[in-house]
Design a protein around this motif. Structure first.
Motif, short mmCIF file in Angstrom:
data_model
loop_
_atom_site.label_atom_id
_atom_site.label_comp_id
_atom_site.label_asym_id
_atom_site.label_seq_id
_atom_site.Cartn_x
_atom_site.Cartn_y
_atom_site.Cartn_z
N PHE A 44 5.34 84.78 63.54
CA PHE A 44 6.09 83.63 63.37
C PHE A 44 6.64 83.67 61.84
CE2 PHE A 44 3.76 82.82 67.04
CZ PHE A 44 4.76 82.70 68.20
N ARG A 45 6.11 84.46 60.83
CA ARG A 45 6.38 84.17 59.34
C ARG A 45 7.46 85.61 59.16
NH1 ARG A 45 1.05 82.48 58.13
NH2 ARG A 45 0.71 84.36 58.27
N LYS A 46 6.59 86.88 59.66
CA LYS A 46 6.95 88.14 59.21
C LYS A 46 6.76 89.00 60.28
CE LYS A 46 3.19 89.21 56.42
NZ LYS A 46 2.68 89.99 55.10
N GLY A 47 7.56 90.11 60.47
CA GLY A 47 7.09 90.85 61.65
C GLY A 47 7.82 92.36 61.40
N VAL A 48 7.79 93.24 62.46
CA VAL A 48 8.57 94.61 62.50
C VAL A 48 9.32 94.56 63.79
CG1 VAL A 48 8.13 96.75 62.63
CG2 VAL A 48 6.85 95.29 61.39
N ILE A 49 10.42 95.38 63.84
CA ILE A 49 11.18 95.19 65.14
C ILE A 49 11.51 96.81 65.11
CG2 ILE A 49 13.52 95.22 66.27
CD1 ILE A 49 14.05 92.45 64.73
N PHE A 50 10.99 97.57 66.29
CA PHE A 50 11.37 98.86 66.33
C PHE A 50 12.64 99.15 67.20
CE2 PHE A 50 6.53 97.96 65.84
CZ PHE A 50 6.29 99.09 65.18
N VAL A 51 13.57 99.82 66.56
CA VAL A 51 14.77 100.20 66.98
C VAL A 51 15.00 101.69 67.31
CG1 VAL A 51 15.89 98.08 66.40
CG2 VAL A 51 15.86 100.04 65.01
N GLN A 52 15.94 102.23 68.01
CA GLN A 52 16.58 103.39 68.01
C GLN A 52 17.88 103.27 67.92
OE1 GLN A 52 16.58 106.07 71.70
NE2 GLN A 52 15.22 107.05 70.21
N TYR A 53 18.84 103.86 67.17
CA TYR A 53 20.21 104.12 67.29
C TYR A 53 20.86 105.44 67.37
CZ TYR A 53 19.01 103.30 61.99
OH TYR A 53 18.79 103.48 60.77
N THR A 54 21.84 105.56 68.18
CA THR A 54 22.53 106.69 68.36
C THR A 54 24.01 106.64 68.08
OG1 THR A 54 21.00 106.76 70.38
CG2 THR A 54 22.78 108.46 70.33
N ILE A 55 24.26 107.73 67.58
CA ILE A 55 25.73 107.97 67.26
C ILE A 55 26.33 109.38 67.69
CG2 ILE A 55 25.84 108.42 65.12
CD1 ILE A 55 28.09 107.07 64.62
N MET A 56 27.52 109.27 68.32
CA MET A 56 27.74 110.58 69.02
C MET A 56 29.17 110.71 68.90
SD MET A 56 25.17 111.90 70.35
CE MET A 56 24.94 112.92 71.43
N TRP A 57 29.82 112.01 68.45
CA TRP A 57 31.40 112.29 68.10
C TRP A 57 31.91 113.12 69.10
CZ3 TRP A 57 27.75 112.21 64.05
CH2 TRP A 57 28.04 111.18 63.06
N ILE A 69 20.20 110.64 66.76
CA ILE A 69 19.39 109.72 67.29
C ILE A 69 18.25 109.49 66.13
CG2 ILE A 69 17.75 109.15 68.99
CD1 ILE A 69 19.22 111.24 71.01
N VAL A 70 18.37 108.17 65.86
CA VAL A 70 17.35 107.96 64.80
C VAL A 70 16.26 106.75 65.06
CG1 VAL A 70 16.98 106.94 62.34
CG2 VAL A 70 18.89 108.58 63.01
N ASP A 71 15.08 106.93 65.23
CA ASP A 71 14.06 105.80 65.24
C ASP A 71 13.70 105.03 63.95
OD1 ASP A 71 13.42 106.45 67.81
OD2 ASP A 71 12.31 108.11 67.42
N ALA A 72 13.75 103.79 64.00
CA ALA A 72 13.50 103.02 62.68
C ALA A 72 12.81 101.88 63.02
CB ALA A 72 14.92 102.57 62.09
N LYS A 73 12.20 101.30 61.87
CA LYS A 73 11.40 100.17 61.91
C LYS A 73 12.15 99.20 60.80
CE LYS A 73 7.32 101.65 60.60
NZ LYS A 73 5.98 101.90 60.36
N TRP A 74 12.50 98.10 61.49
CA TRP A 74 13.10 96.94 60.54
C TRP A 74 11.93 95.93 60.37
CZ3 TRP A 74 18.17 95.70 63.78
CH2 TRP A 74 19.06 96.80 63.89
N PHE A 75 11.70 95.50 58.88
CA PHE A 75 10.80 94.68 58.50
C PHE A 75 11.52 93.48 58.34
CE2 PHE A 75 9.06 98.71 57.55
CZ PHE A 75 7.80 98.55 58.05
N VAL A 76 11.04 92.32 59.06
CA VAL A 76 11.91 91.12 59.15
C VAL A 76 10.80 89.82 58.43
CG1 VAL A 76 13.28 91.46 60.86
CG2 VAL A 76 11.09 90.52 61.56
N LYS A 77 11.57 88.99 58.01
CA LYS A 77 10.87 87.75 57.83
C LYS A 77 11.59 86.47 58.00
CE LYS A 77 11.97 88.20 52.74
NZ LYS A 77 11.58 88.38 51.50
N LYS A 78 11.01 85.28 58.16
CA LYS A 78 11.42 84.21 58.57
C LYS A 78 11.82 83.31 57.34
CE LYS A 78 11.97 81.20 62.20
NZ LYS A 78 11.20 80.75 63.45
N LYS A 79 13.11 83.17 56.92
CA LYS A 79 13.40 82.24 55.76
C LYS A 79 14.59 81.02 56.08
CE LYS A 79 14.84 83.02 50.85
NZ LYS A 79 15.42 83.88 49.74
N ASN A 80 14.07 80.07 55.64
CA ASN A 80 14.98 78.89 56.19
C ASN A 80 15.28 78.65 57.68
OD1 ASN A 80 14.76 77.83 53.47
ND2 ASN A 80 16.72 79.16 53.04
N GLY A 81 14.24 79.21 58.24
CA GLY A 81 14.61 79.00 60.05
C GLY A 81 15.31 80.18 60.57
#
Length: 92
Positions: A44-57, A69-81
């Protein structure tokens, strides 16, 4: 500075997977990008989002020219709601 229409001799290394070589002789007719979330963990203050993004031509015949295809971790924090992404780590 190299424009999009100029041939570049830049070595993109691992980042080349994000770039389509326009000078390969085939025209790109369609680009598809997708983002998928696999999980979220937070306290509820900070955390991690696990995502995968894909791009194809694709060319006009529907042939796959390139993609990644890329796996990624997005580090997030809550600021001013609001949740903000403050760092991204990608697997090569």
């Amino acid at each position: 500075m190299v424009t999009l229409n100029e041939k570049s001799n830049v070595d993109y290394g691992e980042l080349k997977r994000y770039r389509y070589d326009m000078h390969a002789g085939t025209k790109v007719a369609k680009v598809t990008a997708e983002l998928e979330r696999y999980g979220v963990y937070h306290n509820f203050r900070k955390g991690v989002i696990f995502v995968q993004y894909t791009i194809m031509w694709e060319d006009a015949q529907g042939n796959n020219l390139n993609g990644c295809i890329v796996d990624a971790k997005w580090f997030v924090k809550k600021k001013n709601g609001r949740w903000l992404v403050y760092d991204i780590k990608e697997n090569p």
